[in-house]
Design a protein around this motif. Structure first.
Motif, PDB file in Angstrom:
ATOM      1  N   GLY A   1       0.939  -1.361  -0.032  1.00  0.00           N
ATOM      2  CA  GLY A   1      -0.094  -0.050   0.142  1.00  0.00           C
ATOM      3  C   GLY A   1       0.927   1.177   0.042  1.00  0.00           C
ATOM      4  N   THR A   2       0.012   2.438  -0.121  1.00  0.00           N
ATOM      5  CA  THR A   2       0.857   3.587  -0.072  1.00  0.00           C
ATOM      6  C   THR A   2       1.187   4.152   1.253  1.00  0.00           C
ATOM      7  N   TYR A   3       1.144   3.509   2.497  1.00  0.00           N
ATOM      8  CA  TYR A   3       1.631   3.979   3.593  1.00  0.00           C
ATOM      9  C   TYR A   3       3.173   4.391   3.810  1.00  0.00           C
ATOM     10  N   PRO A   4       3.440   5.275   4.879  1.00  0.00           N
ATOM     11  CA  PRO A   4       4.978   5.563   4.723  1.00  0.00           C
ATOM     12  C   PRO A   4       5.671   4.445   5.029  1.00  0.00           C
ATOM     13  N   GLY A   5       7.158   4.746   4.401  1.00  0.00           N
ATOM     14  CA  GLY A   5       8.239   3.810   4.867  1.00  0.00           C
ATOM     15  C   GLY A   5       8.592   2.889   3.670  1.00  0.00           C
ATOM     16  N   ALA A   6       9.687   3.716   2.994  1.00  0.00           N
ATOM     17  CA  ALA A   6      10.048   3.009   1.707  1.00  0.00           C
ATOM     18  C   ALA A   6      10.813   1.542   2.043  1.00  0.00           C
ATOM     19  N   LEU A   7      10.573   0.787   1.277  1.00  0.00           N
ATOM     20  CA  LEU A   7      11.057  -0.770   1.135  1.00  0.00           C
ATOM     21  C   LEU A   7      12.255  -0.814   0.396  1.00  0.00           C
ATOM     22  N   ASP A   8      13.323  -0.766   1.284  1.00  0.00           N
ATOM     23  CA  ASP A   8      14.776  -0.708   0.673  1.00  0.00           C
ATOM     24  C   ASP A   8      15.572  -2.009   1.569  1.00  0.00           C
ATOM     25  N   GLY A   9      15.504  -3.025   1.033  1.00  0.00           N
ATOM     26  CA  GLY A   9      16.174  -4.067   1.628  1.00  0.00           C
ATOM     27  C   GLY A   9      15.003  -4.684   2.800  1.00  0.00           C
ATOM     28  N   TRP A  10      15.664  -5.268   4.037  1.00  0.00           N
ATOM     29  CA  TRP A  10      14.951  -5.744   4.795  1.00  0.00           C
ATOM     30  C   TRP A  10      13.907  -4.971   5.656  1.00  0.00           C
ATOM     31  N   HIS A  11      12.806  -5.158   5.904  1.00  0.00           N
ATOM     32  CA  HIS A  11      11.999  -4.155   6.778  1.00  0.00           C
ATOM     33  C   HIS A  11      11.188  -4.975   7.738  1.00  0.00           C
ATOM     34  N   VAL A  12      11.320  -4.398   8.995  1.00  0.00           N
ATOM     35  CA  VAL A  12      10.620  -4.979  10.171  1.00  0.00           C
ATOM     36  C   VAL A  12       9.175  -3.957  10.303  1.00  0.00           C
ATOM     37  N   PRO A  13       7.938  -4.874  10.214  1.00  0.00           N
ATOM     38  CA  PRO A  13       6.742  -4.081  10.384  1.00  0.00           C
ATOM     39  C   PRO A  13       6.726  -3.597  11.902  1.00  0.00           C
ATOM     40  N   GLY A  14       5.718  -2.778  12.074  1.00  0.00           N
ATOM     41  CA  GLY A  14       5.255  -2.499  13.514  1.00  0.00           C
ATOM     42  C   GLY A  14       5.449  -1.094  14.110  1.00  0.00           C
ATOM     43  N   GLN A  15       4.473  -0.301  14.414  1.00  0.00           N
ATOM     44  CA  GLN A  15       4.665   1.180  14.966  1.00  0.00           C
ATOM     45  C   GLN A  15       4.662   1.103  16.303  1.00  0.00           C
ATOM     46  N   ASP A  16       4.069   0.312  17.068  1.00  0.00           N
ATOM     47  CA  ASP A  16       3.536   0.329  18.387  1.00  0.00           C
ATOM     48  C   ASP A  16       3.895  -0.663  19.342  1.00  0.00           C
ATOM     49  N   ALA A  17       4.500  -0.581  20.663  1.00  0.00           N
ATOM     50  CA  ALA A  17       5.192  -1.315  21.263  1.00  0.00           C
ATOM     51  C   ALA A  17       5.209  -1.192  22.878  1.00  0.00           C
ATOM     52  N   ALA A  18       5.576  -1.894  23.831  1.00  0.00           N
ATOM     53  CA  ALA A  18       5.804  -1.511  24.896  1.00  0.00           C
ATOM     54  C   ALA A  18       6.879  -2.457  25.530  1.00  0.00           C
ATOM     55  N   GLY A  19       7.888  -1.954  26.357  1.00  0.00           N
ATOM     56  CA  GLY A  19       8.937  -2.906  27.004  1.00  0.00           C
ATOM     57  C   GLY A  19       9.672  -2.113  27.723  1.00  0.00           C
ATOM     58  N   THR A  20      10.962  -2.288  27.816  1.00  0.00           N
ATOM     59  CA  THR A  20      11.726  -2.076  29.045  1.00  0.00           C
ATOM     60  C   THR A  20      13.072  -1.512  28.373  1.00  0.00           C
ATOM     61  N   VAL A  21      13.593  -0.279  28.876  1.00  0.00           N
ATOM     62  CA  VAL A  21      14.832   0.209  28.157  1.00  0.00           C
ATOM     63  C   VAL A  21      16.062  -0.604  28.532  1.00  0.00           C
ATOM     64  N   ASP A  22      16.848  -0.978  27.657  1.00  0.00           N
ATOM     65  CA  ASP A  22      17.914  -1.785  27.888  1.00  0.00           C
ATOM     66  C   ASP A  22      19.339  -1.373  27.786  1.00  0.00           C
ATOM     67  N   ALA A  23      19.351  -0.389  26.886  1.00  0.00           N
ATOM     68  CA  ALA A  23      20.429   0.417  26.793  1.00  0.00           C
ATOM     69  C   ALA A  23      20.349   1.892  26.224  1.00  0.00           C
ATOM     70  N   VAL A  24      21.087   2.934  26.827  1.00  0.00           N
ATOM     71  CA  VAL A  24      20.906   4.435  26.535  1.00  0.00           C
ATOM     72  C   VAL A  24      22.130   4.761  25.714  1.00  0.00           C
ATOM     73  N   GLY A  25      21.922   5.544  24.465  1.00  0.00           N
ATOM     74  CA  GLY A  25      23.043   6.043  23.810  1.00  0.00           C
ATOM     75  C   GLY A  25      23.587   7.145  24.284  1.00  0.00           C
TER      76      GLY A  25
END
Length: 347
Positions: free
Chosen positions: A58-82
């Motif tokens: 479809g025409t939704y944002p996010g160009a497909l260039d190589g491997w793509h991981v789907p999904g916009q939303d999640a919850a979890g735990t911070v594992d590392a800080v840049g």
């Protein structure tokens, strides 16, 4: 500062658009967060219609260039800080929004690096299920509820006091969030549904009046409880509803349109819209202004802290669960119109 001691993790990816069978479970190398980023170990991810539509080509944002991981939303735990990242630390519980927008890294994976602003604190009292169900639905609902030219630009308790909000499709994920946010902001909420089962869900979410649009005259019933009409209508299917929306709309009211099933058009009764001085506001949460997105994230966070956003059937949003390896089945379930919220159990 990393807490995870393995060098690889599991992700679901695709490198060509098409049916859900293009989704592949792969092992990936763990990477450290860059400056201003955090790495989040995902516990639960949400699946939205835009996920399968983008995967299908479809025409939704996010160009497909190589491997793509789907999904916009999640919850979890911070594992590392840049480097240079402030305000978040390892072990902190967070909810994520717009993760895959404009890029190739989504939430259907065990870990993801995101800009710190896209990882928002998740109160200890709230579940990862709740956090994973916010994102697109809640941010879309916030924009819809603030689309009126009379404002407000940001919801808060009392911000919609004295207003009537009509939510069409009150048993859907966006409809559910719109009901809860409108109630939190003090509005009278009317919702439409297509069955008694869905009516029970809309009531559980907090709708004060629930109408079966297949059996009742929606506009007449709205005006029975709100003689001046609905100030804001949050509409899931304007192509079918626009005439009834205008009949139910207050003078100067707004119809906020956030969904479409394809390339359908909306045939607007021009004189009817003129007579109402109606505003039709089309919404895609990805492309709202920075100020609108900031207000939405802040308001959703405040409502979450107040306990106003809850999920599960007892709160009007049934949960359907899949494992990460079953992401293709999760996409199919959303495409098939599963009632409630589809989640991926990841960590």
């Amino acid at each position: 500062m990393a807490e995870y001691d393995s060098k690889t993790y599991t992700a679901v990816q695709y490198n060509a658009t098409g049916p859900s069978s293009v989704l592949t479970v792969r092992e990936r190398d763990l990477t450290e967060p860059a400056a201003g980023q955090v790495r989040v170990r995902i516990a639960v991810a949400g699946v939205n219609p835009t996920d399968w539509k983008a995967r299908a080509g479809g025409t939704y944002p996010g160009a497909l260039d190589g491997w793509h991981v789907p999904g916009q939303d999640a919850a979890g735990t911070v594992d590392a800080v840049g480097p240079g990242t402030a305000g978040l630390e390892p072990g902190q519980r967070v909810w994520l929004w717009d993760v895959a927008y404009g890029g190739s890294e989504g939430t259907a994976q065990e870990f993801v690096n995101v800009p710190a602003a896209q990882a928002q604190p998740l109160p200890e009292a709230e579940s990862f299920d709740t956090g994973a169900s916010l994102g697109i639905p809640a941010l879309t609902a916030h924009r819809a509820l603030t689309a009126s030219e009379q404002g407000p630009s940001r919801l808060a308790p009392g911000a919609l006091a004295g207003k009537t909000v009509l939510v069409t499709g009150g048993a859907g994920a966006v409809g559910h969030a719109a009901i809860q946010l409108a109630r939190w902001a003090g509005a009278q909420v009317v919702a439409t549904v297509s069955s008694e089962e869905k009516a029970a869900l809309a009531r559980a979410a907090g709708a004060g009046v629930v109408l079966n649009y297949r059996e009742q005259d929606v506009a007449a019933e709205v005006r029975r409880v709100a003689p001046d009409g609905a100030d804001v209508i949050v509409d899931v299917n304007a192509a079918a509803n626009i005439a009834a929306d205008l009949d139910a709309l207050a003078l100067g009211g707004t119809v906020a349109i956030y969904a479409g099933t394809g390339n359908e058009s909306v045939a607007v009764p021009v004189r009817g819209a003129m007579g109402r001085n109606a505003r039709l506001q089309f919404i895609l949460t990805y492309t709202v202004s920075d100020a609108q997105k900031h207000d939405a994230v802040a308001a959703v966070g405040a409502a979450l802290a107040d306990g106003a956003l809850r999920v599960g059937e007892e709160h009007g949003l049934p949960l359907t669960r899949f494992r990460l390896a079953e992401t293709a089945a999760a996409h199919d379930a959303v495409e098939a119109g599963t009632v409630g919220k589809v989640l991926l159990d990841i960590g």
